[in-house]
Design an enzyme around this catalytic site. Sequence first.
Site, PDB file in Angstrom:
ATOM      1  N   GLN A  94       0.889  -1.105   0.037  1.00 51.78           N
ATOM      2  CA  GLN A  94      -0.077  -0.359   0.003  1.00 51.78           C
ATOM      3  C   GLN A  94       1.310   1.534   0.221  1.00 51.78           C
ATOM      4  O   GLN A  94       1.106   1.904   0.577  1.00 51.78           O
ATOM      5  CB  GLN A  94      -0.954  -0.155   1.309  1.00 51.78           C
ATOM      6  CG  GLN A  94      -2.104   1.090   1.099  1.00 51.78           C
ATOM      7  CD  GLN A  94      -2.693   1.243   0.321  1.00 51.78           C
ATOM      8  OE1 GLN A  94      -3.276   0.115  -0.446  1.00 51.78           O
ATOM      9  NE2 GLN A  94      -3.459   1.928  -0.101  1.00 51.78           N
ATOM     10  N   LYS A 190       1.868  -8.765 -15.797  1.00 50.65           N
ATOM     11  CA  LYS A 190       0.471  -8.883 -14.731  1.00 50.65           C
ATOM     12  C   LYS A 190      -0.558  -7.494 -14.925  1.00 50.65           C
ATOM     13  O   LYS A 190       0.203  -6.487 -14.915  1.00 50.65           O
ATOM     14  CB  LYS A 190       0.933  -9.309 -13.381  1.00 50.65           C
ATOM     15  CG  LYS A 190      -0.008  -9.681 -12.200  1.00 50.65           C
ATOM     16  CD  LYS A 190       0.417 -10.484 -10.997  1.00 50.65           C
ATOM     17  CE  LYS A 190       1.199  -8.837 -10.170  1.00 50.65           C
ATOM     18  NZ  LYS A 190       1.130  -9.629  -9.037  1.00 50.65           N
ATOM     19  N   SER A 221       0.949 -14.074  -1.828  1.00 51.90           N
ATOM     20  CA  SER A 221       0.006 -14.060  -0.688  1.00 51.90           C
ATOM     21  C   SER A 221      -1.761 -14.915  -0.901  1.00 51.90           C
ATOM     22  O   SER A 221      -1.534 -15.650  -0.237  1.00 51.90           O
ATOM     23  CB  SER A 221      -0.848 -12.862  -0.255  1.00 51.90           C
ATOM     24  OG  SER A 221      -1.907 -12.446   0.752  1.00 51.90           O
TER      25      SER A 221
HETATM   26  C1  R5P Z   1       3.399  -7.988  -5.990  1.00 52.70           C
HETATM   27  O1  R5P Z   1       3.493  -7.622  -7.336  1.00 52.70           O
HETATM   28  C2  R5P Z   1       4.140  -8.904  -5.230  1.00 52.70           C
HETATM   29  O2  R5P Z   1       5.543  -9.166  -5.695  1.00 52.70           O
HETATM   30  C3  R5P Z   1       3.316 -10.133  -5.777  1.00 52.70           C
HETATM   31  O3  R5P Z   1       3.255 -10.868  -6.598  1.00 52.70           O
HETATM   32  C4  R5P Z   1       2.242 -10.968  -4.971  1.00 52.70           C
HETATM   33  O4  R5P Z   1       2.054  -9.873  -3.639  1.00 52.70           O
HETATM   34  C5  R5P Z   1       1.106 -11.649  -5.083  1.00 52.70           C
HETATM   35  O5  R5P Z   1      -0.322 -11.843  -4.458  1.00 52.70           O
HETATM   36  P1  R5P Z   1      -0.801 -12.656  -4.691  1.00 52.70           P
HETATM   37  O6  R5P Z   1      -0.655 -13.654  -4.182  1.00 52.70           O
HETATM   38  O7  R5P Z   1      -2.425 -12.371  -3.665  1.00 52.70           O
HETATM   39  O8  R5P Z   1      -1.469 -13.102  -5.941  1.00 52.70           O
END
Ligand code: R5P
Length: 290
Positions: A94, A190, A221
């Site tokens: 954040q 992404k 996460s």
């Molecule tokens: C964000 O850009 C981080 O590098 C991770 O790719 C992201 O936090 C992964 O989150 P989640 O497992 O919820 O997709």
Amino acid sequence: MIIIGCSKGTHIAKKIAKKAKKPYSELKVKKFPDNESHIRFTCDVKRKTVVLVQSFYGNVNDYIMEVIFAAETAKELGARKVFLVAPYFPYFRQDSRFNPGECISIKVMGKLISHYFDKLFVIDPHLHRQGAITKIFSTKVEKLTANPCIIDYIKKNIKKPLIVGPDWESYKWAEKVADQIGCESVIMEKKRISGRKVKVTLNKKIDITDKNIIFVDDIISTGNTIRGAVKNIKKLGAKKFNCIAVHGVFVENALEKLRKEKVKVITTNTIPNKVNKIDVSGLVAEGLGK
Ligand code: R5P
């Protein structure tokens, strides 16, 4: 110097103390019936550099208050300096006002931690829109990276690797690790639609013949980023995947969901979980010794 394991740091704090050859103690933490926290040192901190070790997962806000109480108490009890070792530091994602009226949480965390601590040690912070870590923290800060440990793990355990970063931010881990190993890497794209929804695409031709695919990222996460990436790579004919992340946050059964997609997940021990295969305590011990 004395190393103190806080509620969410004992799993790694003991190892850090052993490797740094420093005494170890645990912070006693209790909850009152109304949920207020109570903390107590059970060792003498007078004239010492007190190193609090806390990883911030689960009820993150409670654990932030715990270290603030502990830092202030240590100072009142005569500690010379108070350091915070945060193998996983929260709120880095954040880092912008994405919607009107939102809090830029990492900036508030920066002010809070800088006020109470003489130095912060953090492993692979998710630095993105804020740029340099010194823009966030005004106190001394040491940014450590688990990359050497990840490289070592891959070299010892996975033959013919092809490293895939699931989004461009992951290049700091995926591309750098691949360069050091001397193997091929590819970075996917992404698009984040919401906290739970992402679209991951592969915009480059790659040959996966005979290769062991390893996704490398900083955080898992919900696991949806890696699942999105898997969906695409499956189209090339791949059936089995490895995934190495620094911080295994694993919310909403992420690990199980990834297993169902035939992803073997491995993480470092910044956050304790079933797939901690890479120990980063030595990095911290080394950092403290400098
Ligand atoms: C964000 O850009 C981080 O590098 C991770 O790719 C992201 O936090 C992964 O989150 P989640 O497992 O919820 O997709």
